[in-house]
Design an enzyme around this catalytic site. Structure first.
Site, PDB file in Angstrom:
ATOM      1  N   GLY A 115       0.800  -0.911   0.008  1.00  7.52           N
ATOM      2  CA  GLY A 115       0.222  -0.035   0.036  1.00  7.52           C
ATOM      3  C   GLY A 115       0.712   1.128  -0.340  1.00  7.52           C
ATOM      4  O   GLY A 115       1.916   0.944  -0.864  1.00  7.52           O
ATOM      5  N   CYS A 116       0.087   2.638   0.304  1.00  5.85           N
ATOM      6  CA  CYS A 116       0.963   3.455   0.792  1.00  5.85           C
ATOM      7  C   CYS A 116       2.221   3.032   1.309  1.00  5.85           C
ATOM      8  O   CYS A 116       2.760   2.891   2.590  1.00  5.85           O
ATOM      9  CB  CYS A 116       0.249   4.724   1.045  1.00  5.85           C
ATOM     10  SG  CYS A 116       1.270   6.675   1.639  1.00  5.85           S
ATOM     11  N   PHE A 117       3.326   4.371   0.182  1.00  6.08           N
ATOM     12  CA  PHE A 117       4.317   3.828   1.550  1.00  6.08           C
ATOM     13  C   PHE A 117       4.262   5.097   3.012  1.00  6.08           C
ATOM     14  O   PHE A 117       5.542   3.887   3.898  1.00  6.08           O
ATOM     15  CB  PHE A 117       5.591   4.227   0.746  1.00  6.08           C
ATOM     16  CG  PHE A 117       5.992   5.810   0.023  1.00  6.08           C
ATOM     17  CD1 PHE A 117       5.171   6.875   0.524  1.00  6.08           C
ATOM     18  CD2 PHE A 117       6.668   5.188  -0.841  1.00  6.08           C
ATOM     19  CE1 PHE A 117       5.257   8.153  -0.377  1.00  6.08           C
ATOM     20  CE2 PHE A 117       7.212   6.669  -2.118  1.00  6.08           C
ATOM     21  CZ  PHE A 117       6.642   8.266  -1.470  1.00  6.08           C
ATOM     22  N   TRP A 118       3.658   5.461   3.092  1.00  4.72           N
ATOM     23  CA  TRP A 118       3.814   6.487   4.255  1.00  4.72           C
ATOM     24  C   TRP A 118       3.458   5.531   5.760  1.00  4.72           C
ATOM     25  O   TRP A 118       3.888   5.339   6.816  1.00  4.72           O
ATOM     26  CB  TRP A 118       2.923   7.932   4.414  1.00  4.72           C
ATOM     27  CG  TRP A 118       2.960   8.236   3.121  1.00  4.72           C
ATOM     28  CD1 TRP A 118       4.579   8.861   3.231  1.00  4.72           C
ATOM     29  CD2 TRP A 118       2.440   9.370   2.865  1.00  4.72           C
ATOM     30  NE1 TRP A 118       3.646   9.849   1.765  1.00  4.72           N
ATOM     31  CE2 TRP A 118       3.065  10.548   2.086  1.00  4.72           C
ATOM     32  CE3 TRP A 118       0.564   9.687   3.001  1.00  4.72           C
ATOM     33  CZ2 TRP A 118       2.416  10.814   1.444  1.00  4.72           C
ATOM     34  CZ3 TRP A 118       0.110  10.743   2.460  1.00  4.72           C
ATOM     35  CH2 TRP A 118       0.890  11.369   1.678  1.00  4.72           C
ATOM     36  N   TYR A 127      -5.199  12.042   6.246  1.00  2.99           N
ATOM     37  CA  TYR A 127      -4.450  10.201   6.135  1.00  2.99           C
ATOM     38  C   TYR A 127      -3.786  10.042   7.089  1.00  2.99           C
ATOM     39  O   TYR A 127      -3.924   8.657   6.788  1.00  2.99           O
ATOM     40  CB  TYR A 127      -3.840  10.563   4.304  1.00  2.99           C
ATOM     41  CG  TYR A 127      -3.621   9.179   4.277  1.00  2.99           C
ATOM     42  CD1 TYR A 127      -3.803   8.349   3.240  1.00  2.99           C
ATOM     43  CD2 TYR A 127      -2.239   8.562   4.368  1.00  2.99           C
ATOM     44  CE1 TYR A 127      -3.683   7.589   2.163  1.00  2.99           C
ATOM     45  CE2 TYR A 127      -1.776   7.638   3.829  1.00  2.99           C
ATOM     46  CZ  TYR A 127      -2.951   6.946   2.847  1.00  2.99           C
ATOM     47  OH  TYR A 127      -2.155   5.846   2.591  1.00  2.99           O
TER      48      TYR A 127
END
Length: 186
Positions: free
Chosen positions: A19-22, A163
């Protein structure tokens, strides 16, 4: 000032995307034995260094990944993979939550045969805990492209962003519940 020498350390590296690297970066930054986590891109088909905007288009073939440098004398590659596989939903093809597209695919990039074997074993063992099939790729590592500075330590620098509150904080709560013994603060 010289950095202290740690004679018992065994620094190793892994690169994964889920998913999102954050989100993935925030999870690994909490694990004891993890020295550094860098957000970036891997696995694309276009030449040169991709930008966030290009990767988000889904046209470069890159996945958003994190490269984790860890002390293998403190935590094993296998344990890190278990944390990874249980901190997101590996049964979703090409995405997590609202982040959809091949750039958000679940992937474990391996650097040698041992990592490949361990990754395949962990994916197989974890699969029995899920009702749906696992879509995690196990692929050879390619060139790692470091993401832009704004994406490094994103959660640490932006914990009150919408987010981060909606997506990252629930993952961290799950991590703290499932893997309390592996946390830096434990």
């Amino acid at each position: 000032m010289d950095e202290p020498v740690v004679s018992n350390s065994k620094i190793a590296m892994m690169t994964v995307g889920g998913g999102c690297f954050w989100c993935v970066e925030a999870v690994f930054n909490e694990i004891k034995g993890v020295e550094n986590v860098f957000s970036g891109y891997m696995g694309g088909t276009v030449p040169g260094k991709p930008t966030y905007r290009e990767v988000c288009s889904g046209l470069t073939g890159h996945a958003e990944v994190v490269q984790v440098k860890f002390d293998a004398s403190v935590i094993s590659y296998e344990d890190l993979l278990v944390v990874f596989m249980t901190s997101h939903d590996p049964t979703i093809l090409n995405g997590q939550g609202a982040d959809l597209g091949t750039q958000y695919r679940c992937v474990i990039y391996y650097y040698d045969g041992s990592q490949k074997d361990t990754a395949q074993l962990v994916v197989k063992e974890i699969a029995s805990y899920y009702e749906n099939p696992i879509f995690t790729e196990v692929s050879p590592a390619e060139t790692f492209h470091l993401a832009e500075d704004v994406h490094q330590k994103y959660y640490a620098n932006n914990p009150t962003e919408a987010y981060c509150i909606a997506m990252i904080q629930p993952k961290l709560a799950k991590l703290r519940k499932m893997h309390a013994d592996k946390l830096k603060s434990a």
